[in-house]
Design a protein around this motif. Structure first.
Motif, PDB file in Angstrom:
ATOM      1  N   GLN A  57      33.638  36.369  42.881  1.00 10.65           N
ATOM      2  CA  GLN A  57      34.246  35.411  43.796  1.00 10.65           C
ATOM      3  C   GLN A  57      33.151  34.838  44.698  1.00 10.65           C
ATOM      4  O   GLN A  57      32.258  35.565  45.130  1.00 10.65           O
ATOM      5  N   PRO A  58      33.223  33.536  45.018  1.00 10.71           N
ATOM      6  CA  PRO A  58      32.165  32.910  45.825  1.00 10.71           C
ATOM      7  C   PRO A  58      31.980  33.532  47.199  1.00 10.71           C
ATOM      8  O   PRO A  58      30.862  33.548  47.735  1.00 10.71           O
ATOM      9  N   VAL A  98      40.206  44.162  41.920  1.00 11.04           N
ATOM     10  CA  VAL A  98      40.086  44.527  40.508  1.00 11.04           C
ATOM     11  C   VAL A  98      38.683  44.217  39.995  1.00 11.04           C
ATOM     12  O   VAL A  98      38.097  43.192  40.346  1.00 11.04           O
ATOM     13  N   SER A  99      38.171  45.104  39.176  1.00 12.71           N
ATOM     14  CA  SER A  99      36.883  44.886  38.521  1.00 12.71           C
ATOM     15  C   SER A  99      37.090  44.546  37.051  1.00 12.71           C
ATOM     16  O   SER A  99      38.055  45.002  36.431  1.00 12.71           O
ATOM     17  N   LEU A 155      34.000  33.800  25.582  1.00  9.26           N
ATOM     18  CA  LEU A 155      33.494  34.587  26.709  1.00  9.26           C
ATOM     19  C   LEU A 155      33.648  33.828  28.024  1.00  9.26           C
ATOM     20  O   LEU A 155      34.062  34.390  29.043  1.00  9.26           O
ATOM     21  N   ASN A 156      33.310  32.548  28.013  1.00  9.53           N
ATOM     22  CA  ASN A 156      33.431  31.747  29.232  1.00  9.53           C
ATOM     23  C   ASN A 156      34.882  31.568  29.652  1.00  9.53           C
ATOM     24  O   ASN A 156      35.209  31.619  30.842  1.00  9.53           O
ATOM     25  N   ALA A 157      35.759  31.368  28.685  1.00  7.28           N
ATOM     26  CA  ALA A 157      37.184  31.204  29.001  1.00  7.28           C
ATOM     27  C   ALA A 157      37.758  32.481  29.613  1.00  7.28           C
ATOM     28  O   ALA A 157      38.523  32.438  30.584  1.00  7.28           O
ATOM     29  N   ARG A 158      37.404  33.612  29.046  1.00  8.01           N
ATOM     30  CA  ARG A 158      37.906  34.884  29.571  1.00  8.01           C
ATOM     31  C   ARG A 158      37.358  35.137  30.971  1.00  8.01           C
ATOM     32  O   ARG A 158      38.093  35.583  31.858  1.00  8.01           O
ATOM     33  N   ILE A 161      38.206  35.445  36.998  1.00  5.30           N
ATOM     34  CA  ILE A 161      37.907  34.886  38.321  1.00  5.30           C
ATOM     35  C   ILE A 161      39.168  34.269  38.929  1.00  5.30           C
ATOM     36  O   ILE A 161      39.491  34.502  40.101  1.00  5.30           O
ATOM     37  N   ALA A 162      39.883  33.498  38.128  1.00  4.91           N
ATOM     38  CA  ALA A 162      41.115  32.863  38.622  1.00  4.91           C
ATOM     39  C   ALA A 162      42.140  33.907  39.022  1.00  4.91           C
ATOM     40  O   ALA A 162      42.926  33.701  39.958  1.00  4.91           O
TER      41      ALA A 162
END
Length: 259
Positions: free
Chosen positions: A102-103, A158-159, A180-183, A188-189
């Motif tokens: 998260q930012p 959550v990790s 991988l990027n989609a997951r 993150i979302a």
């Protein structure tokens, strides 16, 4: 009949026997961190070293406690938890490093892990994927209280526990880059706070063994921040002190319950 290796006095992989470890065990991944963590114990003694597994035992508040390295990832971590439980360990705290998801989470912050995304393979050989990887509530509360007492910045959440380090940090060069990027975007979302490689295994294996487990991670990387990285050596004390203080709190609470 159980395989003979389970009946050996010294456990096959970690080379400890009954009485070598305490009820409370800190679990770093890196064998090199065990001696550093053990310095926080009273009267620490190195009791075993084999492969990626190094174990020191000492005391805190007069209670026997230990630190055992797990190596990297789920398979070696599962072995450590299994064999430590065989010789009397009852409470496990994963103390590791991780990347922020998260930012707003800064390098040097702590992530106190309440549950883990089972984005790995080891726990699927223990329980169906529908079974959650959840930290013990008492251990989690002790970690939160420890971080608050020490005045440290922390994030509960959550990790993502994964198997492939480079699949996460360099997904674009992998054949499965799109997936991988989609997951990762989904984690993150969904609010995941960090990414590491062992928490899900510690939680699931501890659960089926009816042991307590929790986890605290030191954030050493944030992909959202310019620069993004920091040497974790100067800030490692934040991680260790939180784990140590949490064990002290648990020891005090357990003594009250046992009265």
């Amino acid at each position: 009949m159980a395989h003979t290796l389970f009946n050996d006095e010294y456990k096959y992989h970690i080379k400890v026997k009954q009485g070598d470890v305490g009820r409370y065990v800190l679990l770093p991944g890196d064998p090199g961190r065990c001696e550093v963590i053990a310095r926080w114990f009273d009267n620490p003694v190195k009791v075993a070293q084999n492969r990626e597994y190094v174990t020191y035992t000492g005391t805190l508040l007069g209670e026997k406690v230990s630190v055992t390295s797990t190596g990297i990832g789920g398979p070696s971590t599962a072995i450590a938890v299994e064999e430590l439980a065989m010789v009397g360990a009852e409470t496990f705290i994963r103390v590791g490093t991780s990347g922020a998801m998260q930012p707003a989470i800064g390098v040097g912050d702590l992530a106190i892990v309440t549950a883990a995304i089972r984005d790995e393979g080891t726990t699927r050989q223990y329980m169906p994927i529908e079974f959650p990887a959840v930290a013990d509530i008492d251990v989690t509360l002790a970690l939160r209280a420890a971080a608050e007492k020490l005045g440290l910045t922390f994030h509960l959440g959550v990790s993502q526990s994964k198997d492939s380090f480079y699949g996460e940090v360099e997904p674009d060069r992998q054949p499965l880059a799109e997936e991988l990027n989609a997951r990762r975007r989904a984690w993150i979302a969904g609010g995941a706070v960090c990414s590491e490689m062992e928490a899900a295994t510690v939680f699931v294996v501890s659960s089926i063994l009816h042991k307590r487990a929790g986890g605290v991670m030191l954030i050493v990387n944030n992909q959202f921040a310019e620069g993004g990285h920091e040497s974790h050596h100067p800030i490692l004390d934040r991680l260790i002190s939180t784990g140590i203080e949490a064990i002290k709190l648990l020891i005090e609470e357990d003594r009250v319950v046992r009265r």
